[in-house]
Design an enzyme around this catalytic site. Structure first.
Site, short mmCIF file in Angstrom:
data_model
loop_
_atom_site.label_atom_id
_atom_site.label_comp_id
_atom_site.label_asym_id
_atom_site.label_seq_id
_atom_site.Cartn_x
_atom_site.Cartn_y
_atom_site.Cartn_z
N ASN A 160 11.12 -39.38 -26.21
CA ASN A 160 10.59 -38.45 -25.20
C ASN A 160 11.29 -38.62 -23.85
O ASN A 160 11.67 -37.64 -23.21
CB ASN A 160 9.08 -38.64 -25.02
CG ASN A 160 8.32 -38.37 -26.32
OD1 ASN A 160 8.92 -37.92 -27.30
ND2 ASN A 160 7.03 -38.65 -26.34
N GLU A 186 31.67 -4.62 -19.54
CA GLU A 186 30.49 -4.26 -20.34
C GLU A 186 29.93 -5.50 -21.02
O GLU A 186 28.70 -5.67 -21.14
CB GLU A 186 30.86 -3.22 -21.39
CG GLU A 186 31.22 -1.87 -20.78
CD GLU A 186 31.81 -0.92 -21.81
OE1 GLU A 186 31.18 0.11 -22.08
OE2 GLU A 186 32.87 -1.22 -22.36
N SER A 232 40.39 1.78 -28.37
CA SER A 232 39.39 2.22 -29.33
C SER A 232 40.07 2.24 -30.69
O SER A 232 41.28 2.46 -30.78
CB SER A 232 38.91 3.63 -28.94
OG SER A 232 38.63 4.39 -30.09
N LYS A 281 42.19 5.76 -25.35
CA LYS A 281 41.18 5.00 -24.62
C LYS A 281 41.71 3.71 -23.99
O LYS A 281 42.54 3.01 -24.56
CB LYS A 281 40.02 4.64 -25.55
CG LYS A 281 39.14 5.80 -25.94
CD LYS A 281 38.55 6.56 -24.76
CE LYS A 281 37.42 5.83 -24.11
NZ LYS A 281 36.16 5.89 -24.83
N ASN A 309 39.41 0.92 -22.28
CA ASN A 309 37.99 0.68 -21.98
C ASN A 309 37.73 -0.59 -21.17
O ASN A 309 38.44 -1.59 -21.33
CB ASN A 309 37.21 0.60 -23.30
CG ASN A 309 37.16 1.93 -24.02
OD1 ASN A 309 37.21 2.98 -23.38
ND2 ASN A 309 37.11 1.90 -25.34
N HIS A 320 21.19 5.53 -4.32
CA HIS A 320 20.75 6.42 -5.43
C HIS A 320 21.95 6.94 -6.23
O HIS A 320 21.89 8.02 -6.81
CB HIS A 320 19.93 7.61 -4.92
CG HIS A 320 18.90 7.24 -3.90
ND1 HIS A 320 17.63 6.86 -4.22
CD2 HIS A 320 18.99 7.14 -2.54
CE1 HIS A 320 16.96 6.57 -3.11
NE2 HIS A 320 17.77 6.72 -2.09
N1 ARG Z 1 13.55 -34.35 -31.63
C1 ARG Z 1 12.89 -34.32 -30.37
C2 ARG Z 1 13.78 -33.69 -29.36
O1 ARG Z 1 14.96 -33.90 -29.42
C3 ARG Z 1 12.57 -35.67 -29.86
C4 ARG Z 1 11.47 -36.31 -30.57
C5 ARG Z 1 10.35 -36.53 -29.70
N2 ARG Z 1 9.33 -37.40 -30.13
C6 ARG Z 1 8.61 -37.35 -31.22
N3 ARG Z 1 7.72 -38.22 -31.37
N4 ARG Z 1 8.76 -36.50 -32.17
O2 ARG Z 1 13.33 -32.99 -28.47
#
Ligand code: ARG
Length: 481
Positions: free
Chosen positions: A110, A290, A277, A283, A285, A156
Site C-alpha cells: 500500500n 485533429e 486521403s 487532399k 489534411n 462567435h
Molecule cells: N496490486 C496493488 C496495486 O498495485 C497493491 C496491492 C495492495 N495491497 C493489497 N493488500 N492487496 O495497487
C-alpha cells in the site's frame, strides 16, 4: 497465466481466473524503475537503522541494481505475479536467494504503490513541464517574428476585430503558461514521501522515514498513514493538468484546422505534417491537429475515470485503487507525445499575410475602431455605434468594404466621418492604436511576450531541479550502506 506463487497474491488456492482478473502486472510493469528505486531506498534505510543486518541490506541492494541493469539491457523477463511489486520480490529471490525475504520488512504494497506512483507522477510532471515551457518560449519567438501579420480575431466564429498574429500566438502562450503552472502545482503535490506508513497505521520496527525521504529527494514525509494509502490526489492533479493542456491544445488545433481550410486560407501546413486521403488525390489534411484534438477525449476520460474510481471509497486502502493504473500510466505518453508533435507541427504552419488581411477588410473588423475614433472626437459611444452601424450597412448594400467607403458617402451619414477619421480603417493602424494592457497593441504584445518568456523560464528551471529516476538510481546505489 501461472498461478499465484506468493501468499501476498492469494496463495496456492487462488483460482487462476481470479488471479488473472486481479493482476495489474501488464500495466504496472511500466513502474519497474520507480519500484526498484523505491526498494533500493527502503533497503538502504533498513540497513542503516539496523532493522535488518547490513550484509543482507547490501546483498538486497546489489540484487536490485542487477535487476535494474538487466531491465536496462532488455534481458529481464519479470515473473508472472499479481503486480510489479511482487514480481520484483520474486525476481530478487531468484537473483540473491534468502536475503530477499527481508526486503519487505516494515513495508506494505500500500505504501509501496503510493511511492511508485508519486515517483512516476513527479517524473512525468517534470518532463512535461520542461517540454511545455520550452514550447511556450518557441511560441514567443515565433510570435515576435509574426508581429506584422494582421488577421481578424473571432467572437462567435464571426470576424470581430483586427489583431496581430503575435497576439493570437500570445493568447495560446498565456493558456499554456497556466498549464505549466498546473504542472508545477503537481510537483508541489508530490513533495511528501508516502513510504514508511506501511499498510495503514505505520510500523513498530525502528524505521527512519527521514532516511528514505532524503534518498528519494522528497521535501517531507506524509502526515497521516491512513490518508496516505488511500490518496491519489497527486495523480488526479496530473490528470487535470493534462486535461486542461488538451483543452487548450485542441482549441489551438481547431483554429489551425480552420485557418488552413480553403474557406479561410490564412495558413497552410507543410507536406511533412499533412496527410492525404486514400481516395481523394487532391487532399492535404490537418490530421495531426485533429488527432491532438481527438486525444483530448482520452485525457478528459482518464480524469473522469480516476475521479469515479476514488469517489465514495471508505477511508484507508481499497483495492479499487489499483484501477488508477490505466488512466495514470496512459497520461504520460499521451501528454508528452502530443506536446512533442505540437512542437514539431507549429513551425510547419505558414501564415499568408495577404489572405489574413483580406479577412480583416471583408469582415468590417475595423468598425469598432471607427466608432472609437468618433468617441475621441467627443461623440457618445452609443451614437458612434449607430453611425458606424449605418455606414457598415450602406457599404454592405453597395458591395463595398469599409475601406472602400468614400468620404462623401460617409459624411452623408454623419459629417464627423471625415477623411482623417476614416484613416483609422487601415488595419495595421487599427492594431497599432490599441493601447490598453493585454491588448493587441504592439507595446502590450511585447510586454505579454516578455512576461510569458520570463515566467516560462522560471518554471522550466523548477522542472530541471526535479531529480529523474536514473539520477536517483545512481545516487542511491552509490550511497553509504
Ligand atoms: N496490486 C496493488 C496495486 O498495485 C497493491 C496491492 C495492495 N495491497 C493489497 N493488500 N492487496 O495497487
Amino acid at each position: 497465466m501461472t498461478l499465484a506463487k506468493t501468499e501476498a497474491s492469494g496463495g496456492p488456492g487462488l483460482l487462476p481466473e481470479v488471479m488473472a482478473f486481479s493482476s495489474s502486472l501488464s500495466l504496472d510493469r511500466q513502474l519497474l524503475r520507480e519500484d526498484l528505486v523505491g526498494s533500493m531506498a527502503h533497503v538502504t534505510m533498513l540497513g542503516r537503522t539496523g532493522v535488518i543486518p547490513l550484509a543482507d541490506a547490501r546483498a538486497i541492494r546489489a540484487g536490485l541494481v542487477e535487476v535494474w541493469k538487466r531491465a536496462d539491457a532488455g534481458t529481464l523477463t519479470l515473473p508472472n505475479e499479481e503486480d510489479v511489486h511482487m514480481a520484483v520480490e520474486v525476481e530478487l529471490n531468484r537473483t540473491i536467494g534468502a536475503p530477499a525475504a527481508l526486503l519487505h520488512s516494515a513495508r506494505s504494497r500500500n505504501d509501496q504503490v503510493a511511492t511508485d506512483l508519486r515517483l512516476h507522477v513527479r517524473e512525468i510532471a517534470a518532463v512535461a513541464l520542461g517540454a511545455l515551457t520550452d514550447f511556450i518560449q518557441e511560441l514567443v519567438t515565433r510570435a515576435r517574428l509574426e508581429k506584422d501579420v494582421i488577421l481578424p480575431s473571432y467572437t462567435h466564429r464571426q470576424r470581430a476585430q483586427p489583431i496581430s498574429l503575435a497576439y493570437w500566438m500570445g493568447s495560446y502562450g498565456a493558456a499554456f503558461l497556466r498549464d505549466a503552472q498546473s504542472l508545477a502545482f503537481v510537483l508541489e503535490q508530490c513533495k511528501l514521501l508516502p513510504l514508511g506508513v506501511g499498510a495503514i497505521s505505520g510500523s513498530s520496527l525502528p524505521i527512519d522515514r527521514e532516511v528514505t525521504r532524503q534518498l528519494l529527494s522528497f521535501e517531507g514525509v506524509t502526515l497521516n498513514g491512513m490518508d496516505t494509502v488511500g490518496d491519489r490526489d497527486f495523480a488526479l492533479d496530473l490528470l487535470y493538468a493534462t486535461s486542461k493542456f488538451f483543452v487548450h491544445a485542441s482549441r489551438l488545433s481547431t483554429d489551425l484546422i480552420d485557418f488552413s481550410t480553403q474557406e479561410f486560407g490564412f495558413a497552410s501546413l507543410s507536406g511533412d505534417i499533412s496527410m492525404g486521403s486514400s481516395m481523394m488525390p487532391q487532399k492535404k489534411n490537418p490530421d495531426v491537429f485533429e488527432l491532438i484534438r481527438g486525444k483530448s477525449g482520452k485525457a478528459i476520460g482518464n480524469l473522469m475515470g480516476l475521479l469515479t474510481t476514488v469517489k465514495g471509497l471508505p477511508g484507508g486502502y481499497n483495492r479499487d485503487l489499483q484501477e488508477d493504473r490505466a488512466s495514470l500510466l496512459e497520461t504520460g505518453p499521451l501528454l508528452l507525445g502530443s506536446l512533442s508533435v505540437l512542437r514539431l507541427a507549429l513551425p510547419r504552419v505558414t501564415f499568408h499575410p495577404e489572405k489574413c488581411r483580406v479577412g480583416v477588410d471583408e469582415g468590417f473588423t475595423q468598425a469598432t475602431d471607427l466608432a472609437e475614433a468618433l468617441v475621441k472626437k467627443g461623440m457618445p459611444f452609443r451614437k458612434a455605434y449607430q453611425v458606424v452601424g449605418s455606414l457598415v450597412r450602406r457599404c454592405q448594400e453597395q458591395g463595398l468594404n469599409l475601406r472602400q467607403a468614400s468620404v462623401e458617402m460617409a459624411q452623408a451619414i454623419d459629417p464627423s466621418l471625415d477623411a482623417v477619421t476614416l484613416s483609422v480603417l487601415e488595419p495595421s493602424g487599427a492594431v497599432a492604436r490599441k493601447l490598453s494592457a493585454g491588448s493587441t497593441g504592439p507595446a502590450a504584445v511585447q510586454a505579454t511576450l516578455a512576461s510569458l518568456e520570463a515566467q516560462a523560464k522560471v518554471l522550466g528551471a523548477r522542472a530541471a531541479t526535479v531529480p529523474r529516476l536514473t539520477q536517483l538510481y545512481a545516487s542511491i546505489s552509490g550511497s553509504s550502506l
